[in-house]
Design a protein around this motif. Structure first.
Motif, PDB file in Angstrom:
ATOM      1  N   PHE A  96      -2.109  37.318  42.880  1.00 36.24           N
ATOM      2  CA  PHE A  96      -3.180  38.251  43.230  1.00 36.24           C
ATOM      3  C   PHE A  96      -2.772  39.074  44.451  1.00 36.24           C
ATOM      4  CE2 PHE A  96      -5.140  36.701  47.131  1.00 36.24           C
ATOM      5  CZ  PHE A  96      -4.556  35.443  47.258  1.00 36.24           C
ATOM      6  N   THR A  97      -3.487  40.142  44.642  1.00 32.96           N
ATOM      7  CA  THR A  97      -3.281  40.950  45.854  1.00 32.96           C
ATOM      8  C   THR A  97      -4.614  41.576  46.237  1.00 32.96           C
ATOM      9  OG1 THR A  97      -1.935  42.677  46.862  1.00 32.96           O
ATOM     10  CG2 THR A  97      -2.599  43.046  44.594  1.00 32.96           C
TER      11      THR A  97
ATOM     12  N   THR B 267      -5.821  28.619  39.316  1.00 33.00           N
ATOM     13  CA  THR B 267      -7.273  28.436  39.251  1.00 33.00           C
ATOM     14  C   THR B 267      -7.597  26.981  38.954  1.00 33.00           C
ATOM     15  OG1 THR B 267      -7.333  28.875  36.902  1.00 33.00           O
ATOM     16  CG2 THR B 267      -7.566  30.784  38.345  1.00 33.00           C
TER      17      THR B 267
ATOM     18  N   MET C 200       3.337  39.763  45.340  1.00 27.04           N
ATOM     19  CA  MET C 200       1.936  39.306  45.297  1.00 27.04           C
ATOM     20  C   MET C 200       1.878  37.802  45.569  1.00 27.04           C
ATOM     21  SD  MET C 200       0.903  41.591  41.985  1.00 27.04           S
ATOM     22  CE  MET C 200      -0.857  41.450  41.908  1.00 27.04           C
TER      23      MET C 200
ATOM     24  N   THR D 289      -9.852  42.915  44.730  1.00 26.71           N
ATOM     25  CA  THR D 289      -8.768  41.962  44.500  1.00 26.71           C
ATOM     26  C   THR D 289      -8.253  42.149  43.064  1.00 26.71           C
ATOM     27  OG1 THR D 289      -9.919  40.396  45.915  1.00 26.71           O
ATOM     28  CG2 THR D 289      -8.132  39.513  44.561  1.00 26.71           C
ATOM     29  N   LEU D 290      -6.942  42.189  42.970  1.00 27.66           N
ATOM     30  CA  LEU D 290      -6.329  42.362  41.650  1.00 27.66           C
ATOM     31  C   LEU D 290      -5.683  41.037  41.248  1.00 27.66           C
ATOM     32  CD1 LEU D 290      -5.844  44.660  39.618  1.00 27.66           C
ATOM     33  CD2 LEU D 290      -3.658  45.058  40.734  1.00 27.66           C
ATOM     34  N   PHE D 291      -6.296  40.393  40.253  1.00 30.03           N
ATOM     35  CA  PHE D 291      -5.747  39.102  39.802  1.00 30.03           C
ATOM     36  C   PHE D 291      -4.937  39.319  38.513  1.00 30.03           C
ATOM     37  CE2 PHE D 291      -6.009  35.242  37.231  1.00 30.03           C
ATOM     38  CZ  PHE D 291      -5.363  34.357  38.097  1.00 30.03           C
TER      39      PHE D 291
END
Lengths: 340, 196
Positions: A123-124, A115, A110, A150-152
């Protein structure tokens, strides 16, 4: 009062059900009707499962290949919702057999992200993982959509530390017995790991409280550690040994040492020595003598215009492995003389 | 030279009081300590102890204290016989000792002074007094004796009220009153008496 009302209602419902069953037994046509209703519902259900449906399945997500110094926050629970198209049989079978198997993502594959608030993570874009997710689904399932897009995954800094174990104990002894030294803990320290922000604040790991009363002999016991939430420890239990032995009481006469007087003055105190009394385990009897104690008097107050009538004795040296130490007298009278 | 007796029950603080007198230059004869020496050295006492306690009274030339204590425990009347034997010899030793001193007055410190009639041979008597509970606590702490043992010893001594009738001065050593000023007051009074 409330219970009586509920009980009356329960009896009323029970009466109605019993009446209904009695009527059913008497009415044969109604029984035949119900049997055929059940059979036809079964056939209808089997027929319905052969049709194609779109369903949204919610999957837990598992992350693997985390960097050694990183960990997932304890409260992080990732889930992915997958919209699939498949015949009813496949969806039903999949839900029954695979409902709890998580979808697996490799963190090393990933992309990194930091932030604005300084939070680190990876993320991905889930759509890019479509093939991979589809591969984890059952045959006959067509993947239509993945949510979220989006997977954070936040990654917390992982910390390790070696901290001492602290025993929490409430111990009582039989008459004439005492604790013969420090409680021995094995291991005396443990390695803890967890979020660095938490691990860095931990100075020791405490045990659960040992409550032992009326001891008259050495005791060895296993005691669980109290490990803070989100922290892991190399061991969960330690062995504590509480050395116990009979004690004896000793009285010693300790001469008073005086300081704080100019050379032109001489002081005599009454008495010129104090009596110390203490308890010690019999294994240490004979190892403690007068040389292990020092009793002093600061005589400088006698130089003041409001000189005290008595001077206070202070015990400034005493062995650590003794109990119930006391001395007498605490104040002594004195005679002050001018040297010729 | 005046001869002054200092007496008081067990644990009353006699020795501390005598140490203050000593620091004022007054010689002190500690009768109990000297008695222990004399019992092993003085022919009259050695013979007397053998008669009272048998051949076992001495072992290798030293007083067999446990044997003596056991016999006294079984026959408490023996203590009176011991006192009657020891006191005159100790008194004589005190007089011999006092003749060798050079001071306005000398002190004989003894727990049992009045009981043996020793006051008749002394010029002044000082009583060191303290409440019974204070004395018991001191002895328990000092000698490691039990309260019962201390009380048993006290039984063979006169109480302070009886002693007071025969004493000229009294020092209250109860841990509340200062003793040094009391000693100084008596010291100066004794010096005045000696001057006259």
């Amino acid at each position: 009062m409330g219970r009586d009302v509920i009980y009356k209602q329960y009896q009323k419902v029970q009466g109605i059900v019993r009446l209904w069953f009695d009527q059913l037994k008497q009415d044969k046509n109604l029984v035949v009707f119900l049997i055929f209703l059940v059979i036809s519902t079964g056939f209808w259900f089997l027929n319905a499962l052969r049709k194609e449906y779109t369903a949204t399945l919610s999957y837990p997500v598992k992350f693997v290949d985390l960097p050694e110094n990183k960990m997932l926050p304890e409260d992080f629970r990732g889930r992915i919702e997958v919209k699939v198209k498949a015949v009813g049989f496949v969806i039903l079978r999949y839900q029954l057999s695979n409902a709890f198997l998580p979808l697996t993502f490799s963190v090393s594959e990933m992309q990194s992200l930091k932030t604005a608030s300084g939070e680190e993570g990876v993320f991905t874009i889930t759509s890019t993982e479509k093939n991979k997710i589809a591969g984890q689904l059952s045959q006959g399932m067509e993947l239509i959509d993945i949510s979220p897009d989006t997977l954070f995954v936040p990654l917390a800094e992982k910390g390790n530390a070696r901290v001492p174990v602290k025993i929490l104990a409430d111990i009582g002894f039989q008459k004439q017995y005492l604790q013969a030294g420090e409680i021995m803990v094995q291991p005396d320290s443990v390695t803890i790991s967890g979020p660095k922000s938490i691990v860095d604040t931990i100075r020791f790991i405490q045990t659960r409280k040992i409550d032992l009363q009326g001891l008259s002999d050495t005791v060895t016991t296993n005691v669980p550690l109290v490990i803070p939430p989100r922290v892991k420890s190399s061991v969960k239990k330690v062995t504590a040994t509480i050395p116990v032995e009979p004690f004896t009481e000793i009285n010693l006469k300790i001469p008073l040492r005086i300081y704080g007087l100019p050379d032109s003055l001489r002081i005599k105190t009454f008495p010129s020595s104090i009596q110390v009394s203490f308890r010690v385990g019999i294994s240490k009897y004979g190892t403690i003598d007068e040389s292990h104690f020092s009793a002093v008097i600061d005589a400088s107050p006698v130089l003041r215009s409001d000189r005290p009538e008595r001077l206070k004795v202070r015990l400034d040296k005493a062995p650590i492995n003794i109990e119930s130490l006391s001395f007498s007298p605490i104040f002594v009278e004195y005679l002050l003389e001018k040297k010729n | 030279m005046l001869k002054v007796g200092v007496t008081g029950g067990i644990g009353s603080g006699k020795t501390t009081i005598c140490k203050i007198f000593e620091s004022l230059g007054i010689p002190v004869y500690y009768a109990d300590l000297e008695a222990r020496r004399l019992i092993q050295e003085h022919p009259v006492l050695v013979e007397g102890y053998r008669k009272l306690f048998g051949e076992k009274a001495f072992e290798y030339g030293k007083l067999n204290r446990s044997h003596v204590a056991k016999m006294i425990f079984h026959d408490p009347e023996l203590i009176l016989k011991v006192n009657a034997l020891v006191h005159p010899v100790v008194r004589e030793d005190f007089f011999q000792w006092s003749r060798r001193q050079n001071a306005p007055y000398v002190i004989e410190e003894a727990a049992v002074l009045l009981e043996g009639g020793g006051n008749h041979l002394l010029d002044k008597i000082i009583l060191v007094s303290a409440p019974e509970n204070v004395r018991i606590a001191r002895v328990v702490r000092r000698d490691g004796m039990s309260e019962e043992q201390v009380l048993k010893r006290m039984k063979y001594q006169w109480n302070d009220d009886k002693k007071r009738l025969f004493c000229n001065f009294e020092i209250t050593a109860d841990d509340n009153h200062l003793v040094v000023p009391q000693v100084l007051k008596i010291h100066f009074e004794l010096l005045q008496i000696w001057d006259c």
